[in-house]
Design a protein around this motif. Structure first.
Motif, PDB file in Angstrom:
ATOM      1  N   LYS A   6     -15.278 -41.108  38.604  1.00 39.57           N
ATOM      2  CA  LYS A   6     -14.345 -39.826  38.333  1.00 39.57           C
ATOM      3  C   LYS A   6     -14.621 -38.608  38.641  1.00 39.57           C
ATOM      4  CE  LYS A   6      -9.447 -39.088  36.294  1.00 39.57           C
ATOM      5  NZ  LYS A   6      -8.605 -39.619  35.049  1.00 39.57           N
ATOM      6  N   VAL A   7     -13.848 -37.886  39.529  1.00 36.73           N
ATOM      7  CA  VAL A   7     -13.820 -36.732  39.303  1.00 36.73           C
ATOM      8  C   VAL A   7     -13.247 -35.528  38.965  1.00 36.73           C
ATOM      9  CG1 VAL A   7     -15.042 -34.343  40.853  1.00 36.73           C
ATOM     10  CG2 VAL A   7     -15.759 -36.829  41.373  1.00 36.73           C
ATOM     11  N   ASP A   8     -13.619 -35.262  37.963  1.00 33.24           N
ATOM     12  CA  ASP A   8     -12.975 -33.932  37.689  1.00 33.24           C
ATOM     13  C   ASP A   8     -13.507 -32.592  36.840  1.00 33.24           C
ATOM     14  OD1 ASP A   8     -10.594 -32.892  35.679  1.00 33.24           O
ATOM     15  OD2 ASP A   8     -10.985 -34.165  34.013  1.00 33.24           O
ATOM     16  N   ARG A   9     -13.173 -31.806  37.954  1.00 33.51           N
ATOM     17  CA  ARG A   9     -13.764 -30.231  37.990  1.00 33.51           C
ATOM     18  C   ARG A   9     -13.198 -29.455  36.485  1.00 33.51           C
ATOM     19  NH1 ARG A   9     -16.128 -30.772  42.743  1.00 33.51           N
ATOM     20  NH2 ARG A   9     -15.431 -31.575  44.358  1.00 33.51           N
ATOM     21  N   LYS A  10     -12.998 -29.391  36.041  1.00 33.36           N
ATOM     22  CA  LYS A  10     -12.176 -28.893  34.587  1.00 33.36           C
ATOM     23  C   LYS A  10     -13.076 -29.068  33.739  1.00 33.36           C
ATOM     24  CE  LYS A  10      -8.283 -30.763  34.367  1.00 33.36           C
ATOM     25  NZ  LYS A  10      -6.752 -31.390  33.406  1.00 33.36           N
ATOM     26  N   LEU A  11     -13.790 -30.631  33.919  1.00 28.05           N
ATOM     27  CA  LEU A  11     -15.396 -30.592  32.908  1.00 28.05           C
ATOM     28  C   LEU A  11     -16.599 -29.310  32.723  1.00 28.05           C
ATOM     29  CD1 LEU A  11     -16.212 -34.189  33.110  1.00 28.05           C
ATOM     30  CD2 LEU A  11     -14.205 -33.639  31.196  1.00 28.05           C
ATOM     31  N   LEU A  12     -16.628 -28.696  33.524  1.00 32.76           N
ATOM     32  CA  LEU A  12     -17.579 -27.338  33.916  1.00 32.76           C
ATOM     33  C   LEU A  12     -18.899 -28.115  34.129  1.00 32.76           C
ATOM     34  CD1 LEU A  12     -16.045 -25.530  31.550  1.00 32.76           C
ATOM     35  CD2 LEU A  12     -15.504 -25.454  34.330  1.00 32.76           C
ATOM     36  N   GLY A  13     -19.029 -29.361  34.095  1.00 36.78           N
ATOM     37  CA  GLY A  13     -20.569 -29.654  33.608  1.00 36.78           C
ATOM     38  C   GLY A  13     -20.848 -30.931  32.646  1.00 36.78           C
ATOM     39  N   GLY A  14     -21.853 -31.713  32.293  1.00 36.61           N
ATOM     40  CA  GLY A  14     -21.661 -32.852  31.844  1.00 36.61           C
ATOM     41  C   GLY A  14     -20.933 -34.230  32.657  1.00 36.61           C
ATOM     42  N   PHE A  15     -20.724 -34.444  31.790  1.00 36.11           N
ATOM     43  CA  PHE A  15     -20.220 -35.842  31.434  1.00 36.11           C
ATOM     44  C   PHE A  15     -18.995 -36.852  30.267  1.00 36.11           C
ATOM     45  CE2 PHE A  15     -24.072 -37.274  29.232  1.00 36.11           C
ATOM     46  CZ  PHE A  15     -24.005 -37.971  28.697  1.00 36.11           C
ATOM     47  N   VAL A  16     -18.542 -37.960  31.181  1.00 30.88           N
ATOM     48  CA  VAL A  16     -17.665 -38.484  29.626  1.00 30.88           C
ATOM     49  C   VAL A  16     -17.599 -39.670  30.636  1.00 30.88           C
ATOM     50  CG1 VAL A  16     -14.595 -39.006  28.913  1.00 30.88           C
ATOM     51  CG2 VAL A  16     -15.809 -36.241  29.359  1.00 30.88           C
ATOM     52  N   LEU A  17     -18.162 -40.681  29.444  1.00 30.95           N
ATOM     53  CA  LEU A  17     -17.621 -41.987  29.629  1.00 30.95           C
ATOM     54  C   LEU A  17     -16.960 -42.710  29.116  1.00 30.95           C
ATOM     55  CD1 LEU A  17     -21.565 -43.289  28.788  1.00 30.95           C
ATOM     56  CD2 LEU A  17     -20.574 -42.534  31.039  1.00 30.95           C
ATOM     57  N   GLU A  18     -15.597 -43.231  29.793  1.00 31.84           N
ATOM     58  CA  GLU A  18     -14.428 -43.963  28.742  1.00 31.84           C
ATOM     59  C   GLU A  18     -14.517 -45.487  29.339  1.00 31.84           C
ATOM     60  OE1 GLU A  18     -11.416 -41.916  31.946  1.00 31.84           O
ATOM     61  OE2 GLU A  18     -11.191 -40.057  30.880  1.00 31.84           O
ATOM     62  N   PHE A  19     -14.203 -45.977  27.984  1.00 33.26           N
ATOM     63  CA  PHE A  19     -14.459 -47.488  27.074  1.00 33.26           C
ATOM     64  C   PHE A  19     -13.590 -47.534  27.248  1.00 33.26           C
ATOM     65  CE2 PHE A  19     -18.865 -46.272  26.752  1.00 33.26           C
ATOM     66  CZ  PHE A  19     -19.523 -47.136  27.681  1.00 33.26           C
ATOM     67  N   GLU A  20     -12.923 -48.866  27.487  1.00 33.29           N
ATOM     68  CA  GLU A  20     -11.005 -49.543  26.321  1.00 33.29           C
ATOM     69  C   GLU A  20     -11.604 -49.133  25.582  1.00 33.29           C
ATOM     70  OE1 GLU A  20      -8.823 -51.364  27.876  1.00 33.29           O
ATOM     71  OE2 GLU A  20     -10.052 -50.658  29.906  1.00 33.29           O
ATOM     72  N   ASP A  21     -11.782 -49.063  24.463  1.00 33.56           N
ATOM     73  CA  ASP A  21     -11.694 -48.583  22.849  1.00 33.56           C
ATOM     74  C   ASP A  21     -12.683 -47.281  22.074  1.00 33.56           C
ATOM     75  OD1 ASP A  21     -14.739 -49.936  23.348  1.00 33.56           O
ATOM     76  OD2 ASP A  21     -14.886 -50.938  21.489  1.00 33.56           O
ATOM     77  N   ARG A  22     -13.707 -46.603  23.078  1.00 35.27           N
ATOM     78  CA  ARG A  22     -14.421 -45.321  22.698  1.00 35.27           C
ATOM     79  C   ARG A  22     -14.257 -44.210  24.462  1.00 35.27           C
ATOM     80  NH1 ARG A  22     -19.619 -47.924  21.393  1.00 35.27           N
ATOM     81  NH2 ARG A  22     -18.019 -49.911  20.793  1.00 35.27           N
ATOM     82  N   LEU A  23     -14.108 -42.837  23.707  1.00 37.56           N
ATOM     83  CA  LEU A  23     -14.619 -41.656  24.594  1.00 37.56           C
ATOM     84  C   LEU A  23     -16.060 -41.099  23.981  1.00 37.56           C
ATOM     85  CD1 LEU A  23     -13.483 -40.748  27.205  1.00 37.56           C
ATOM     86  CD2 LEU A  23     -12.288 -38.905  24.744  1.00 37.56           C
ATOM     87  N   VAL A  24     -16.554 -41.240  24.957  1.00 37.36           N
ATOM     88  CA  VAL A  24     -18.556 -40.648  24.573  1.00 37.36           C
ATOM     89  C   VAL A  24     -18.369 -39.377  25.604  1.00 37.36           C
ATOM     90  CG1 VAL A  24     -20.217 -40.174  25.050  1.00 37.36           C
ATOM     91  CG2 VAL A  24     -19.025 -42.269  24.555  1.00 37.36           C
ATOM     92  N   ASP A  25     -17.706 -38.108  24.618  1.00 33.69           N
ATOM     93  CA  ASP A  25     -17.249 -36.322  25.809  1.00 33.69           C
ATOM     94  C   ASP A  25     -19.139 -36.194  25.037  1.00 33.69           C
ATOM     95  OD1 ASP A  25     -16.471 -34.759  26.670  1.00 33.69           O
ATOM     96  OD2 ASP A  25     -14.343 -34.511  25.965  1.00 33.69           O
ATOM     97  N   MET A  26     -19.558 -35.699  26.592  1.00 33.84           N
ATOM     98  CA  MET A  26     -20.664 -35.230  26.873  1.00 33.84           C
ATOM     99  C   MET A  26     -20.636 -33.606  27.927  1.00 33.84           C
ATOM    100  SD  MET A  26     -22.601 -35.562  24.032  1.00 33.84           S
ATOM    101  CE  MET A  26     -24.061 -35.150  24.188  1.00 33.84           C
ATOM    102  N   SER A  27     -19.151 -33.379  27.975  1.00 33.89           N
ATOM    103  CA  SER A  27     -19.142 -32.538  29.268  1.00 33.89           C
ATOM    104  C   SER A  27     -19.367 -30.877  28.146  1.00 33.89           C
ATOM    105  CB  SER A  27     -17.409 -32.462  29.326  1.00 33.89           C
ATOM    106  OG  SER A  27     -16.526 -32.033  28.166  1.00 33.89           O
ATOM    107  N   LYS A  28     -19.505 -29.871  28.861  1.00 37.06           N
ATOM    108  CA  LYS A  28     -19.174 -28.782  29.208  1.00 37.06           C
ATOM    109  C   LYS A  28     -18.203 -27.702  28.445  1.00 37.06           C
ATOM    110  CE  LYS A  28     -23.387 -27.149  31.847  1.00 37.06           C
ATOM    111  NZ  LYS A  28     -23.981 -26.230  33.181  1.00 37.06           N
ATOM    112  N   ALA A  29     -16.784 -29.107  29.244  1.00 34.79           N
ATOM    113  CA  ALA A  29     -15.814 -28.432  28.524  1.00 34.79           C
ATOM    114  C   ALA A  29     -15.474 -28.469  27.035  1.00 34.79           C
ATOM    115  CB  ALA A  29     -14.594 -28.866  29.790  1.00 34.79           C
ATOM    116  N   LYS A  30     -15.727 -29.527  26.766  1.00 39.50           N
ATOM    117  CA  LYS A  30     -15.984 -29.961  25.612  1.00 39.50           C
ATOM    118  C   LYS A  30     -16.516 -29.053  24.733  1.00 39.50           C
ATOM    119  CE  LYS A  30     -14.210 -32.961  21.892  1.00 39.50           C
ATOM    120  NZ  LYS A  30     -13.010 -33.017  21.335  1.00 39.50           N
ATOM    121  N   LYS A  31     -17.558 -28.910  24.917  1.00 36.92           N
ATOM    122  CA  LYS A  31     -19.410 -28.218  24.072  1.00 36.92           C
ATOM    123  C   LYS A  31     -18.095 -26.544  24.031  1.00 36.92           C
ATOM    124  CE  LYS A  31     -22.819 -30.955  25.601  1.00 36.92           C
ATOM    125  NZ  LYS A  31     -24.256 -31.103  25.800  1.00 36.92           N
TER     126      LYS A  31
END
Length: 233
Positions: free
Chosen positions: A192-217
């Motif tokens: 999935k593409v979401d330009r609001k992330l600015l960079g990095g990535f997000v992994l979306e699982f059923e029971d967890r979220l791994v947010d390593m995006s530039k927007a989060k940082k």
């Protein structure tokens, strides 16, 4: 997923607790269709779920597995959830306590009379309608989906990036996501593409979220700066 999207739309309806009578009602309906042989035994579910909706989904899964219609029942449940999303009058029928149970049952049976639906789904929905718990179809669908994922030994993950992935990046992110998958389970990954992330990535699982995006940082950095400014006041 479809079920999770519908869950948000039907959130109020889902807050009601389901009665133990509902489990007994569906159990009785399932038993009425069972083989009269003494050795009739339902398969063991691949996952132990809590709560009444989990118990009902588990029983539906067991009966569907016995009748070899697991995937068809899942597809039918998704279709019913889609009906909830698209038709407010159906949500009202499901959630309004002043709608007579007899009328609710008639609508359900009329709907199934015109469609090729498994007996498992019919018995499940009729039991929910009889107990004034049709709104629980969303919760039951989500629980049934969990059982199907465990049965197939699949873990679904969506990798979200600011730009579309090339082949090399796809390989890297697949390895990243695989770290969160238990041995013996298959990773099923979507992109999935979401330009609001600015960079990095997000992994979306059923029971967890791994947010390593530039927007989060950037958000974490701004929160830190704000905290330091407040501490200095």
């Amino acid at each position: 997923m479809l079920a999770r999207a519908a869950c948000l739309l039907a959130r109020r309806a889902e807050q009601a607790q389901l009665s133990k009578q509902l489990v007994r009602s569906f159990s009785a309906a399932a038993a009425s269709q069972a083989s009269p042989k003494a050795d009739y035994k339902l398969p063991t579910a691949p996952l132990q779920l809590s709560g009444t909706s989990g118990a009902i989904a588990t029983l539906a899964w067991q009966v569907a597995a016995k009748e070899n219609v697991l995937t068809k029942v899942q597809d039918e449940l998704y279709q019913l959830v889609e009906v909830f999303k698209a038709h407010p009058e159906i949500r009202r029928l499901a959630t309004d306590p002043f709608v007579p149970a007899a009328f609710r049952m008639k609508v359900v049976r009329d709907m199934f009379n015109t469609k090729d639906v498994t007996d498992v789904t019919k018995r499940l929905v009729e039991a929910l309608a009889e107990e004034n718990s049709l709104s629980a179809i969303v919760q039951v669908t989500i629980a049934y989906e969990e059982l199907m994922l465990a049965h197939r030994k699949e873990v679904h993950c969506t990798v979200v990036t600011a730009q579309p992935l090339d082949d090399a990046e796809r390989t890297v992110f697949t390895k990243q996501a695989q770290q969160f998958v238990e041995p013996g389970f298959k990773l099923v990954m979507k992109e999935k593409v979401d330009r609001k992330l600015l960079g990095g990535f997000v992994l979306e699982f059923e029971d967890r979220l791994v947010d390593m995006s530039k927007a989060k940082k950037l958000e974490e950095f701004n929160n830190l700066v704000t905290k330091l400014e407040n501490d200095l006041k």
